[in-house]
Structures are given as C-alpha cells and as structure tokens.
Design a protein around this motif. Structure first.
Motif: not given
Ligand code: GDP
Ligand code: MG
Length: 284
Positions: A31, A123, A15-16
């Motif tokens: 990482i 985005d 999910v980031g």
C-alpha cells in the motif's frame, strides 16, 4: 547456476519504498500513501528475471517510535535489514546526498549485507538540477519506470547463487486475506483525513474463496467511539466508500469479483497495547 536472494528496501518513511516494490514486481501489492508510515508489516514481492529471483521486502520506514505500534514497526524494519542479502537504501534525489544508513537507522554496527543507495523520485528533479551520484548508486523514478533495469542489474551482482525459492511466475508469498486487509487500510488512508487512518486497523473475519464473488467480511477497528462515527459517516456513506475503493483493489489482485462487507468497531487504544497488536498481527 541461478541466483536467488532477499533484497530489503529500506529508508525513512515516505521515500517511495512501497511504490518501488510495486513497480519492480509489476503489481500493486504494497500500500502506498502520501501520508508517511502507512506500511506497518513487511510486504514481500517476487520478481524472477532471467537467471535471478529477487525476493523484495518492503518494510516500515525507519522512524523514532512514539508508541507501541511504532516499536513493532521499527523492529520489523530492523529485522528486514538484518535478514537481507542486499539492502536497497532509498533516499529522495531531491534531498541528495543520502546520509549514512547506519545513522538513519541508528544501527549499532553497519549492516552485514552490502548496501546499494537508490535515489528515488527522480521525476521531481529537473534534469538540469540533477546531482552527480556515485557510479555505484542508482537513480529511479518508479512512476516513469526509469532506472529500474539498471537497478536490477546492480542488485543482481549482490544476489547469491542459489536455486529459486519460489515459482518463477509467483509475485507474492503472503495470503490473499493479508492483502485484502491491507487494501481496506489503504482505502482508509485515501478517504479518511489527518490522523484518523493511523488509528485504523483491519481484521479479516471471513474469507470465502472458491465461489464467485469471493466473500470477505472485515472489521475496521478504531481506537475511540468518536472515530467509529467518522468512519461510518452520515448514513454509512464513508464506510461504504471505503468498502467500494477497497473492493476494486482486491478484485484487481484476485482477478475475480468480490463481495466485501465492512463493520466498524472500537478496540480501545490498540496502538499502545501489546495484546491488541499481537491479535492484529503487528507484533511477534
Ligand atoms: P514509503 O513510505 O517509503 O513506502 O513511500 P510510498 O511508496 O508510500 O510513497 C510515498 C509517496 O511518494 C506517495 O505519495 C507516492 O505516490 C510518492 N512517490 C513514490 N515514489 C515516487 C516517485 O518515484 N515519483 C513521485 N513523483 N512520487 C513518488
Ligand atoms: Mg511504505
């Protein structure tokens, strides 16, 4: 009075979380990979902004364990949630709305700490398609740096009053050899295909600082002899490429030149064996 506290970045794999930690700290510490479940151990990133010191922990994604390594990863993720003063619960905006954290994490009871829902990868959603989130939720795009100030303001309100735990200039708490091993693994995720990176573990054999270049010798473990052949590659081409990529990442963080020596070895079925997981630092 200053504020200082632990903010756990939580959520499903991919999910980031790691990308957001790096964007918040302003340094590549955790990482990142398009392949899910690249984070195996919590990574701590620090940000001191005005009166507030944020101690971010990026942890493995909350997943259903398939083998022993997944069990230790899930345990680490749950511990991070339990230990946090605030939980930033990440979910992609494209998959709005986020399900309840307790159900995603299969928690027996709701977490003690307040949860801020953070919609990520904004985005990727055209402005006309953006859903209306609750006023208490945050929306971010880490690569564009969007929404980060507002996220920090929201989190700050939940961070307890406390003296700083770390030097305001510090960004990391873990030793450089930890990051060196992680960056070799990140390079393996970039250069090896399909399932192979999941069989890779890295152990730092030697880390000689106080000289230029810094000398690092690391072992790249895989689970089977056939995998070792692939990691080495024709004429050593692949392991050389992994070393070059990893060296660049380590040099960027250390700010000095690095000589990195890699060796491939087989540690049979290390992902399924507690003794191997302990030796590699992945368990208790
Ligand atoms: P984690 O498993 O939750 O730690 O996720 P990662 O941080 O490793 O990110 C997973 C993938 O999503 C990587 O390929 C990232 O580059 C990508 N990613 C993360 N955040 C964003 C974002 O805000 N926008 C876009 N477009 N991609 C992102
Ligand atoms: Mg991650």
């Amino acid at each position: 009075m200053t504020r200082c506290g632990v903010v756990a970045l939580a959520g499903k794999p991919n999910v980031g979380k790691s990308t957001l930690l790096n964007a918040l700290v302003g340094e590549h510490l955790a990482i990142v990979s398009p392949k899910p479940q690249s984070t195996r151990l919590p990574v701590v990133g620090l940000l001191t902004r005005a009166d507030t010191q944020f101690i971010f922990t990026d942890s493995p994604g909350l997943l259903e364990p398939e083998y022993k390594l997944h069990e230790t990863m899930r345990a680490a993720a749950l511990r991070a949630i339990a230990d946090a003063e605030v939980i930033a619960y990440l979910h992609p905006l494209a998959a709005f709305p986020a399900p309840d954290l307790s159900s995603v994490a299969r928690l027996e009871k709701p977490p003690r700490a307040p949860v801020v829902t953070v919609y990520t990868k904004a985005d990727l959603v055209p402005p006309s398609d953006r859903p209306t989130v609750r006023p208490s939720d945050c929306v971010v795009s880490a690569p564009r740096g969007e929404g980060l100030d507002r996220l920090l303001d929201t989190l700050r309100a939940h961070v307890p009053e406390s003296p700083f735990h770390y030097d305001p200039d510090a960004m990391a708490t873990q030793p450089m050899r930890f990051f060196a091993a992680e960056f070799v693994r990140e390079a393996a995720f970039e250069l090896l295909h399909e399932e192979l990176p999941y069989s890779v573990a890295v152990e730092i054999d030697e880390f000689r600082e106080g000289q230029e270049p810094v000398y690092i010798r690391a072992v790249v473990y895989v689970e089977r002899a056939s995998q070792k052949g692939i990691v080495i590659g024709e004429g050593g081409r692949t392991i050389k490429a992994i070393g070059q990529t990893a060296r660049g990442k380590i040099e960027a963080l250390l700010g000095t030149r690095v000589f990195l020596e890699l060796h491939a070895k087989v540690l049979p079925k290390w992902r399924r064996q507690l003794s191997s997981l302990k030796r590699l630092g992945y368990a208790g």
